[in-house]
Scaffold this active site. Structure first.
Site, short mmCIF file in Angstrom:
data_model
loop_
_atom_site.label_atom_id
_atom_site.label_comp_id
_atom_site.label_asym_id
_atom_site.label_seq_id
_atom_site.Cartn_x
_atom_site.Cartn_y
_atom_site.Cartn_z
N HIS A 490 -1.92 -14.95 12.60
CA HIS A 490 -1.79 -14.57 11.20
C HIS A 490 -2.51 -15.59 10.30
CE1 HIS A 490 0.55 -12.79 7.77
NE2 HIS A 490 0.21 -13.95 7.24
N GLU A 491 -2.18 -16.85 10.46
CA GLU A 491 -2.77 -17.87 9.60
C GLU A 491 -4.27 -18.00 9.86
OE1 GLU A 491 -1.08 -18.62 7.18
OE2 GLU A 491 0.88 -18.05 7.95
N HIS A 494 -6.08 -15.43 7.77
CA HIS A 494 -6.29 -15.89 6.39
C HIS A 494 -7.46 -16.88 6.36
CE1 HIS A 494 -2.93 -14.06 4.39
NE2 HIS A 494 -2.00 -14.69 5.07
N HIS A 497 -10.82 -15.29 6.53
CA HIS A 497 -11.12 -14.68 5.23
C HIS A 497 -11.76 -15.73 4.31
CE1 HIS A 497 -9.30 -11.70 2.03
NE2 HIS A 497 -10.60 -11.56 2.15
ZN LIG Z 1 0.09 -14.29 5.20
#
Ligand SMILES: [Zn+2]
Length: 717
Positions: A490-491, A494, A497
């Site tokens: 998940h991290e 990010h 991105h």
């Molecule tokens: Zn998040």
């Protein structure tokens, strides 16, 4: 004079960022920012250009953002008294400064004059978008109001900061004011050894108990509380913890009931002053949902689709308890639900975290994840040697290119374009808990770079990923739970991105996207943690190197959706409560909070023998800061719709298909906020988002096509 916090080295010299430098550095950056804003005001007029207005606005706070960002980062990973005191001393001035920018009449005049001029037509689309977004954000903050109303909006903001801070303090103080000390070990039956050990250590730290007469201390902090609610066989223990937890923010000096009414009233007043029907419309105007009504319809639509499955799950759980206890079937008590659900989950799926841990050593997980993203996005991740130098102790002979980290646990990496070898960005990873480190997991940016141009080399990005994952023990590598592996993915989503951003305007780069879109890149990564082919890249036994056995994998997949309608419904309930309060506060004003809760959440809550009091009084997401998640709680589910839907393209074309990965990089990861999110989404999927994949993934619908509530058609008139 040196200003270590404002230094622009790409490889941050963490050892020089000492508390004594904070005040001087931040003051210096504030003064610089004020001067630059003044220059924009003075340069207003016919000669104004993009560079002298919006471009200059972006640059004006760059140094302050930079220094303040480093300080906040250190506060979250290396808290210490002198640093905390220096931060708190500067906090009011810094927040006031940021809040004053959109209300500065001279500045707004200068920006508006250029923003409305014909010159904007010649700007490239990204700069034009920055002009439009900045103007909209100024207007949302009250820039266009007459002076008197501007003052009122500023006063509302100040009051909201104060009231929401009080709200958060009440929750924190009430949480910390309670504990339960157990001295009979028999009462702890059912608790996992790790939870018992934590409770024992907690008591010790408070000077309670000793080897001869041990004591176990429980608190209302999530890990302690969850362990009791899920595992303790002793019903009295569970009930005591539950009773205390629902009283947080609801009793005596800590009662938040009145504060919530005031906060809602002020938010409504601000929305009205700014020409919106309610706070939800004001908050969502530049998010994907656009309007409160659209977000509410989204929540209600999902509710209707899963209500049947939810009711079935509630009845099944009640039947399970009745069968196990030989008592007649009836609604459970609220302190029984987590306990019986956990029992049933273990019985049905014969699965617990410990069975999977050996397959998830942290280094292997990271290496496999880099391999996977390398194939998909055409990048290469390379670890670089880095050293920890304690703060204030940098030896003078340190080489200029030494890469420093803020703690020996931290690792450092470069991310390169695999084809061109170009350096796109770098990042730090810091995965294990320490006392002076904040809980949870997050990604942050330390520097936003710029794409290369004909006369300019690319400027790489810098970021970090942080977690509080299982630490290494007894010479073994850190062995993670499956949920922790999802956290890393998940991290890292990010982070990609941010690091793959290719946007000319820094304020529109990377994760600076609308709130209901920002979790798409992160959540889509979690899907790979459930896919056999992807798992085989990174899930390997730490001793034998074997992949997860097929039967264990099957149980893992089967357990994924255990009671999924209940988890789904809980998120919907919180979203519904949030949106009702921020779209129709007048309808509920002044009534008994539990009655309001009952009215709003009819059909959203499990039928229980004892009705729990409302959670409005301890709902930090909505009321612990002036905006926070207020009117935005639905975003969690919204983004899940996007990630589940977008992942279907990977499933269709092959989860490790480089063409699909590169398409996602091109349409979403590299684009930041340079275009509206619904456009980026359509670029990748060739259509608007659909609801069905999320419901199918959660086991709550058979495959079919369901359109998401319209995101584009409904705009304010
Ligand atoms: Zn998040």
């Amino acid at each position: 004079m040196q200003h270590p916090f404002l230094e622009e080295d790409f490889h941050v010299k963490w050892s020089t960022l000492v508390p004594e430098a904070i005040e001087a550095d931040i003051r210096h950056a504030l003064a610089e920012a004020r001067e630059q804003l003044a220059a924009i005001r003075e340069a207003a007029g016919v000669e104004a250009t993009y560079e002298s207005t919006f471009g200059a606005l972006e640059k004006a706070t760059e140094s302050l953002d930079h220094g303040w960002g480093r300080l906040q980062h250190l506060d979250s990973v290396c808290d210490e008294p002198a640093q905390r005191a220096a931060l708190n001393a500067m906090l009011p001035e810094v927040s006031d400064f940021y809040a004053s920018i959109p209300l500065d009449a001279g500045l707004w005049q200068a920006l508006k004059a250029f923003g409305h001029s014909a010159a904007t037509r010649d700007l490239d689309p990204v700069r034009r978008r920055f002009v439009e977004e900045t103007m909209a954000s100024f207007i949302e903050s009250g820039a266009d109001l007459p002076p008197e109303q501007k003052q009122r909006v500023a006063a509302i903001e100040a009051e909201l900061s104060l009231l929401t801070k009080q709200y958060a303090e009440h929750v924190l103080d009430a949480t910390n004011a309670w504990d339960l000390v157990v001295t009979e070990e028999a009462k702890l039956a059912g608790l996992p050894e790790s939870a018992k050990a934590a409770a024992l250590a907690n008591a010790r730290a408070k000077g309670l108990g000793d080897d001869a007469k041990p004591a176990w201390r429980f608190t209302l902090h999530a890990p302690s509380m969850m362990a009791v609610m899920q595992h303790a066989d002793d019903e009295a223990l569970r009930r005591a913890v539950w009773d205390a937890s629902v009283k947080v923010g609801a009793e005596g000096d800590f009662d938040n009931g009145g504060l919530v009414w005031k906060i809602l009233e002020l938010r409504q007043e601000k929305a009205t002053a700014l020409g919106h029907a309610h706070f939800a419309d004001l908050t969502l105007v530049r998010r994907m949902a656009k309007r409160g009504a659209t977000a509410l319809a989204f929540v209600e639509d999902l509710h209707a689709r899963i209500a049947g499955a939810f009711r079935r799950e509630c009845a099944e759980l009640a039947a399970y308890k009745a069968a196990k206890t030989g008592s007649p079937q009836e609604p459970l008590e609220p302190w029984e639900t987590a306990y019986w659900a956990e029992k049933r989950r273990r019985e049905n799926h014969a699965l617990d975290d410990e069975l999977l841990r050996p397959y998830f050593p942290v280094d292997r997980v990271m290496a496999g994840m880099f391999e996977l993203t390398g194939r998909l996005c055409g990048v290469r991740v390379e670890p670089l040697p880095a050293v920890f130098i304690p703060r204030g102790q940098r030896p003078t002979e340190t080489a200029a290119d030494t890469i420093e980290v803020w703690h020996p646990d931290v690792t450092f990496y470069d991310l390169l374009d695999a084809a061109s070898g170009e350096h796109l960005g770098s990042f730090y990873a810091d995965w294990h808990p320490r006392e002076p480190k904040r809980g949870g997991a997050w990604m942050n940016s330390l520097h936003t770079g710029l794409p290369g141009g004909p006369h300019r080399p690319r400027e790489p990005h810098l970021g970090l990923i942080i977690g509080n994952l299982t630490a290494p023990l007894d010479g073994k590598p850190a062995l993670l739970t499956h949920a922790e592996v999802e956290t890393i993915f998940h991290e890292f989503g990010h982070l990609l991105h941010h690091l793959l951003s290719d946007v000319e305007v820094k304020s529109l780069a990377g994760t600076n996207v609308p709130w209901d879109f920002v979790e798409l890149p992160s959540q889509i990564m979690e899907n790979f943690c459930w896919n056999r082919a992807a798992l085989d890249l990174f899930a390997r036994h730490h001793q034998t190197g074997a992949p997860i056995p097929e039967d264990l994998f099957a149980r893992m997949i089967a357990a994924r959706n255990f009671m999924s309608a209940s988890a789904f419904m809980r998120q919907l309930a919180l979203g519904k409560l949030d949106l009702e309060l921020h779209t129709r506060p007048g309808h509920y004003r002044g009534r008994d909070w539990d009655e309001v809760d009952r009215e709003i959440l009819a059909g959203y809550k499990m039928p229980l023998k004892t009705e729990p009091p409302t959670m409005v009084k301890r709902f930090n997401h909505l009321f612990s800061s002036p905006t926070g998640y207020a009117a935005g709680y639905y975003s969690y589910k919204w983004a899940e719709v996007l990630d589940a839907d977008a992942f279907t393209r990977f499933e269709r074309e092959g989860v490790m298909n480089p063409a699909t990965g590169r398409a996602f990089r091109a349409a979403v990861l590299s684009k930041g906020n340079s275009a509206p999110p619904e456009e980026l989404y359509r670029d990748f999927m060739g259509r608007d988002p659909e609801l069905a994949p999320l419901l199918v993934r959660a086991g709550l619908a058979a495959s079919c096509v369901l359109r998401m509530v319209s995101t584009a058609a409904e705009r304010p008139m």
